[in-house]
Design a protein around this motif. Structure first.
Motif, PDB file in Angstrom:
ATOM      1  N   SER A 335      57.933  34.674  50.170  1.00 24.46           N
ATOM      2  CA  SER A 335      57.316  35.991  50.523  1.00 24.46           C
ATOM      3  C   SER A 335      55.765  35.840  50.047  1.00 24.46           C
ATOM      4  O   SER A 335      55.548  35.525  48.933  1.00 24.46           O
ATOM      5  CB  SER A 335      57.820  37.187  50.219  1.00 24.46           C
ATOM      6  N   TRP A 336      54.722  36.473  50.615  1.00 22.09           N
ATOM      7  CA  TRP A 336      53.310  36.562  50.283  1.00 22.09           C
ATOM      8  C   TRP A 336      52.756  37.844  50.524  1.00 22.09           C
ATOM      9  O   TRP A 336      52.842  38.476  51.386  1.00 22.09           O
ATOM     10  CB  TRP A 336      52.506  35.495  51.059  1.00 22.09           C
ATOM     11  N   THR A 337      52.340  38.225  49.325  1.00 22.88           N
ATOM     12  CA  THR A 337      51.445  39.749  49.285  1.00 22.88           C
ATOM     13  C   THR A 337      50.015  39.325  49.312  1.00 22.88           C
ATOM     14  O   THR A 337      49.617  38.509  48.158  1.00 22.88           O
ATOM     15  CB  THR A 337      52.206  40.283  47.996  1.00 22.88           C
ATOM     16  N   ALA A 338      49.454  40.031  50.449  1.00 19.48           N
ATOM     17  CA  ALA A 338      48.099  39.424  50.512  1.00 19.48           C
ATOM     18  C   ALA A 338      47.213  40.221  48.977  1.00 19.48           C
ATOM     19  O   ALA A 338      47.460  41.161  48.824  1.00 19.48           O
ATOM     20  CB  ALA A 338      47.528  40.248  51.747  1.00 19.48           C
ATOM     21  N   ALA A 339      46.361  39.351  48.951  1.00 19.47           N
ATOM     22  CA  ALA A 339      45.628  39.770  47.712  1.00 19.47           C
ATOM     23  C   ALA A 339      44.258  40.735  48.053  1.00 19.47           C
ATOM     24  O   ALA A 339      43.836  40.489  49.384  1.00 19.47           O
ATOM     25  CB  ALA A 339      44.999  38.353  47.007  1.00 19.47           C
ATOM     26  N   VAL A 340      43.622  41.342  47.344  1.00 21.64           N
ATOM     27  CA  VAL A 340      42.370  42.047  47.585  1.00 21.64           C
ATOM     28  C   VAL A 340      41.300  41.267  47.178  1.00 21.64           C
ATOM     29  O   VAL A 340      41.183  40.880  45.917  1.00 21.64           O
ATOM     30  CB  VAL A 340      42.311  43.400  47.001  1.00 21.64           C
ATOM     31  N   PRO A 341      40.196  40.970  47.817  1.00 26.96           N
ATOM     32  CA  PRO A 341      39.164  40.207  47.409  1.00 26.96           C
ATOM     33  C   PRO A 341      38.600  40.625  46.035  1.00 26.96           C
ATOM     34  O   PRO A 341      38.331  42.019  45.926  1.00 26.96           O
ATOM     35  CB  PRO A 341      38.040  40.053  48.683  1.00 26.96           C
ATOM     36  N   ALA A 716      43.937  32.614  46.469  1.00 26.31           N
ATOM     37  CA  ALA A 716      43.919  34.180  46.484  1.00 26.31           C
ATOM     38  C   ALA A 716      44.500  34.669  45.466  1.00 26.31           C
ATOM     39  O   ALA A 716      44.282  35.774  44.703  1.00 26.31           O
ATOM     40  CB  ALA A 716      44.323  34.547  47.881  1.00 26.31           C
ATOM     41  N   GLY A 717      46.125  34.150  45.063  1.00 29.56           N
ATOM     42  CA  GLY A 717      46.519  34.683  44.111  1.00 29.56           C
ATOM     43  C   GLY A 717      45.896  34.433  42.698  1.00 29.56           C
ATOM     44  O   GLY A 717      45.921  35.457  41.935  1.00 29.56           O
ATOM     45  N   LYS A 718      45.271  33.527  42.377  1.00 29.29           N
ATOM     46  CA  LYS A 718      44.389  33.327  41.386  1.00 29.29           C
ATOM     47  C   LYS A 718      43.265  34.275  41.157  1.00 29.29           C
ATOM     48  O   LYS A 718      43.139  34.842  40.126  1.00 29.29           O
ATOM     49  CB  LYS A 718      43.803  31.700  41.260  1.00 29.29           C
ATOM     50  N   SER A 719      42.736  34.551  42.560  1.00 30.34           N
ATOM     51  CA  SER A 719      41.516  35.576  42.342  1.00 30.34           C
ATOM     52  C   SER A 719      42.002  36.977  41.939  1.00 30.34           C
ATOM     53  O   SER A 719      41.579  37.644  41.084  1.00 30.34           O
ATOM     54  CB  SER A 719      40.761  35.470  43.863  1.00 30.34           C
ATOM     55  N   LEU A 720      43.177  37.258  42.412  1.00 28.06           N
ATOM     56  CA  LEU A 720      43.819  38.448  42.021  1.00 28.06           C
ATOM     57  C   LEU A 720      44.129  38.495  40.844  1.00 28.06           C
ATOM     58  O   LEU A 720      44.016  39.603  40.108  1.00 28.06           O
ATOM     59  CB  LEU A 720      45.459  38.603  42.968  1.00 28.06           C
ATOM     60  N   ALA A 721      44.687  37.299  40.102  1.00 23.50           N
ATOM     61  CA  ALA A 721      45.144  37.497  38.837  1.00 23.50           C
ATOM     62  C   ALA A 721      43.807  37.520  37.936  1.00 23.50           C
ATOM     63  O   ALA A 721      43.982  38.252  36.983  1.00 23.50           O
ATOM     64  CB  ALA A 721      46.052  36.295  38.393  1.00 23.50           C
TER      65      ALA A 721
END
Length: 722
Positions: A335-341, A716-721
């Protein structure tokens, strides 16, 4: 971006020669073959595999309803004009039939012999009726009597009962019964009702001895329950035989826009015709159906034998999509949860309810866009936290005076439409261009158009002879003594559901020159503007084709001057023969060209002396590749664009499309990185060969797997983290 040195050659060939063009129709079949391959690939999780088989079937339905139907109409009208690849309409039909039959047989064979066994191994038991125990058959008989029997309507065919209308995409039982008194056989048709589930779940077996099998789901096809209980529908008669068949009909609309006083009324009238359906173009039927029944159906439906597709096993595999609803995450893609820029993540969160959106949070968003353009990439970036937030906050911001938007497709419970209605109720001037000719979404869009109009939104339906396919939103805001424009330009529809499964790009910005262009576009769409020149935007059918030609020709000139030529284009379809010929010229001049074309590609790469310097890949993965990105090196003065247009005659000449330049160096770098990841993909990428076939890339044993979609999720996950 790195330049790949490739051999150049002098132009000698006739670039309009049909040998240099791949059939559009056969190229589409190759695309759907790649979709099917994802379902049969051992690396694909089981339920995802069933999903891809369903997508393959649904794609094929639409192909017959539109493309095959159009070819049949041309043959009936005695149109002899050949396509750029040199085929006549009849030759295309013959080649489609020859190409499709082995692929369809492969789909059904692999489902019956491989995937159904994999399902059973995972505790998903899709049984045939003859496999049921006595207790299960009793359950099915009770279910039939209580839930199914009242819905069914057997339709006889005899001198007093003409052959019934068979609706488009309906699953049916052809039944032959014999009157024991007269010994005469009779034919009847039973439509399998769509109001009931296609696959009926059964209770788990109850036995004294423990059952070693695992049961996560157990069921049987509805048509088999009906077939097992036919005696209840024909009391006093002897059921001699039964078989399943399925019909596909011409479902394209033919709206005479020039003669229509009311375009919406004209489309509605055509929709009523579609419900009844046009002429039949295909029949799928079980292979063991008797000759007399097959012949009678073929004749009554006006089909030729070449329109009949024999099927072993279940018909209508598009219904396999229902298994994706099973709560079995281990059998699906992660599953993928979209990130926020990151830039938007730092803003204050909007209120839970639309009405709770504050002026402060809206001001933060607009202040950010005044200072910095934002590139959003779905589904890696959240649609609700970006595009939807932009529209929602504009709807409730007291400083916003007007919102203008194009709406090609949206979801049935669209929060975008709800925000537009709220904006109108808040006293803002709201204008929405609803494209009511969007194929297979016409009825949905007409309903939205009426709802918007009833709420005070000014709704227009586009231009006669043109579909409005561009994805543009303009927000006009008062800021002190000045008026400022904010906008979103995208590659995909304003649809939060498809934004989770389609890869699309969008640009949020407040650039004044582009904002002024968008104002001109809306004046062109809603009024009598004859605007022909735009400051920054490339607009079809006015300037886009001419500008693309200029960009490619400039690349050729740069190559000849020794500055190096480089073109990378990502799109859904490449069909336009004029642009293909120009790409051939660029290749002959030595320009290095990479084309990332998800679906139809009529260009033939790797032809000596013609397209040596062109390579083509297609990416088919978990998400549907839908974004369009254009890159031209231009002697070091790079041009990067994104927007809604593919390179097809319809997009360039018969649709309103918008391509927007991306000038911010950081955003250009992001888009170039996406292109490079696509070109380096060795998991979902397919290389197009000169003969029109595709070969899937596979990493070597010691090679790292590089999937563009997985990499973009990770980024995108790294940006979110962070």
């Amino acid at each position: 971006m790195a330049t790949v040195e490739r051999r150049s050659s002098k132009p000698e060939a006739n670039l309009s020669d049909p040998q240099y063009y791949i059939s559009r129709e056969l190229s589409w079949i190759e695309f759907n073959r790649r979709v099917l391959h994802e379902g049969l690939d051992e690396r694909t999780p089981l339920l995802e595999a069933l999903k891809f088989l369903a997508i393959f079937s649904n794609n094929l339905d639409e192909y017959f309803m539109v493309r095959v139907a159009a070819l049949k109409q041309r043959i009936e009208a005695q149109v002899t004009r050949r396509s750029p690849d040199g085929r006549s309409p009849q030759e295309h039909l013959d080649d489609i039939s020859a190409a499709l039959r082995p692929i369809v047989e492969q789909q059904h064979q692999d489902f019956s012999t491989d995937l159904r066994q994999q399902m059973a191994d995972q505790g998903i038991w899709l049984l045939d009726y003859e496999e049921l125990s006595a207790a299960q058959r009793t359950y099915c008989r009770d279910y039939f009597e209580e839930q199914v029997f009242p819905v069914l309507t057997p339709l006889a065919v005899d001198p007093g009962h003409p052959f019934p209308y068979i609706s488009n995409l309906s699953l049916n039982l052809a039944v032959v019964v014999k009157d024991p008194r007269t010994q005469q056989p009779h034919f009847a048709r039973i439509k399998v009702p769509r109001v009931l589930p296609r696959f009926i779940p059964l209770p788990e077996p109850q036995a004294e001895e423990p059952d070693s099998k695992t049961y996560r789901w157990l069921g049987v096809p509805l048509e088999q329950i009906i077939a097992a209980n036919l005696s209840a529908l024909f009391p006093g008669m002897v059921v001699q035989e039964h078989s399943c068949f399925r019909i596909t009909r011409d479902a394209d609309l033919a709206v005479e826009e020039d003669e229509a006083d009311d375009l919406m009324l004209a489309v509605e009238q055509e929709l009523r015709k579609r419900r009844w359906g046009g002429s039949a173009v295909r029949m799928e039927i079980q292979r063991d159906t008797s000759g007399p029944v097959r012949a009678m159906l073929t004749e009554e439906l006006g089909l030729a034998e070449t329109d009949v597709y024999n099927v072993d096993g279940l018909l209508g595999l598009g219904d396999l999509m229902t298994f994706m609803a099973l709560p079995l995450p281990n059998l699906k893609a992660p599953s993928w949860t979209a990130a926020v820029p990151p830039a938007l993540e730092r803003l204050s969160p909007p209120g839970v309810d639309d009405d709770d959106t504050t002026l402060e949070t809206a001001e933060e968003l607009f202040s950010l866009l005044r200072c910095q353009e934002q590139l959003v990439h779905h589904p890696y970036h959240s649609f609700s936290a970006t595009v939807q937030r932009f529209i929602t906050q504009a709807a409730h911001d007291p400083q916003v005076l007007a919102i203008k938007m194009t709406l090609y497709r949206t979801s049935g419970d669209s929060p975008i439409v709800s925000s537009l209605i709220s904006a109108a109720e808040n006293g803002k001037q709201v204008t929405v261009l609803v494209e009511i000719k969007a194929r297979f979404d016409e009825e949905n869009n007409i309903n939205w158009a009426r709802k918007l109009e009833q709420s005070g939104v000014h709704v227009v339906y586009g231009l006669v002879g043109l579909k409005t396919h561009c994805k543009v939103t303009l927000v006009v805001r008062r800021e002190g003594q000045h008026i400022r424009r904010y906008y979103h330009i995208g590659t995909g529809n304003y649809n939060p559901k498809t934004a989770r499964i389609y890869t699309d790009l969008g640009l949020l910005s407040a650039r004044e020159d582009v904002g002024a262009d968008i104002s001109d576009i809306f004046n062109y769409l809603t009024g009598y503007s004859r605007q022909q020149v735009y400051r920054q935007l490339l607009v079809a059918p006015l300037t886009l084709r001419q500008r693309l030609v200029s960009l490619i020709e400039h690349e050729i000139a740069c190559q000849k001057k020794g500055k190096g030529g480089r073109i990378i284009v990502k799109m859904n379809s490449l069909v336009d023969p004029d642009l293909i010929a120009l790409l051939y010229q660029a290749s002959q001049a030595g320009v290095s060209i990479d084309l990332i074309v998800r679906g139809i590609c009529c260009l033939r790469p790797g032809v000596p002396g013609v397209s040596d310097n062109i390579r083509v890949i297609s990416i088919v993965g978990q998400f549907l590749e839908h974004s369009r990105i254009l890159y031209f090196q231009q002697g070091g003065e790079e041009v990067v664009l994104l927007g809604s247009a593919d390179w097809m005659p319809r997009n360039l000449d018969r649709r309103v499309e918008v391509m927007a330049p991306v000038t911010d160096p950081a955003l250009q770098a992001e888009l170039k990185a996406v292109l490079n990841l696509c070109l380096e993909d060795n998991r979902q990428a397919w290389d197009l060969a000169t003969d029109g076939s595709y070969r899937q890339r596979r990493p070597e044993a010691d090679e790292q797997i590089r999937s563009v979609q997985e990499q973009l999720m990770a980024n995108a996950g790294k940006s979110l983290a962070g």
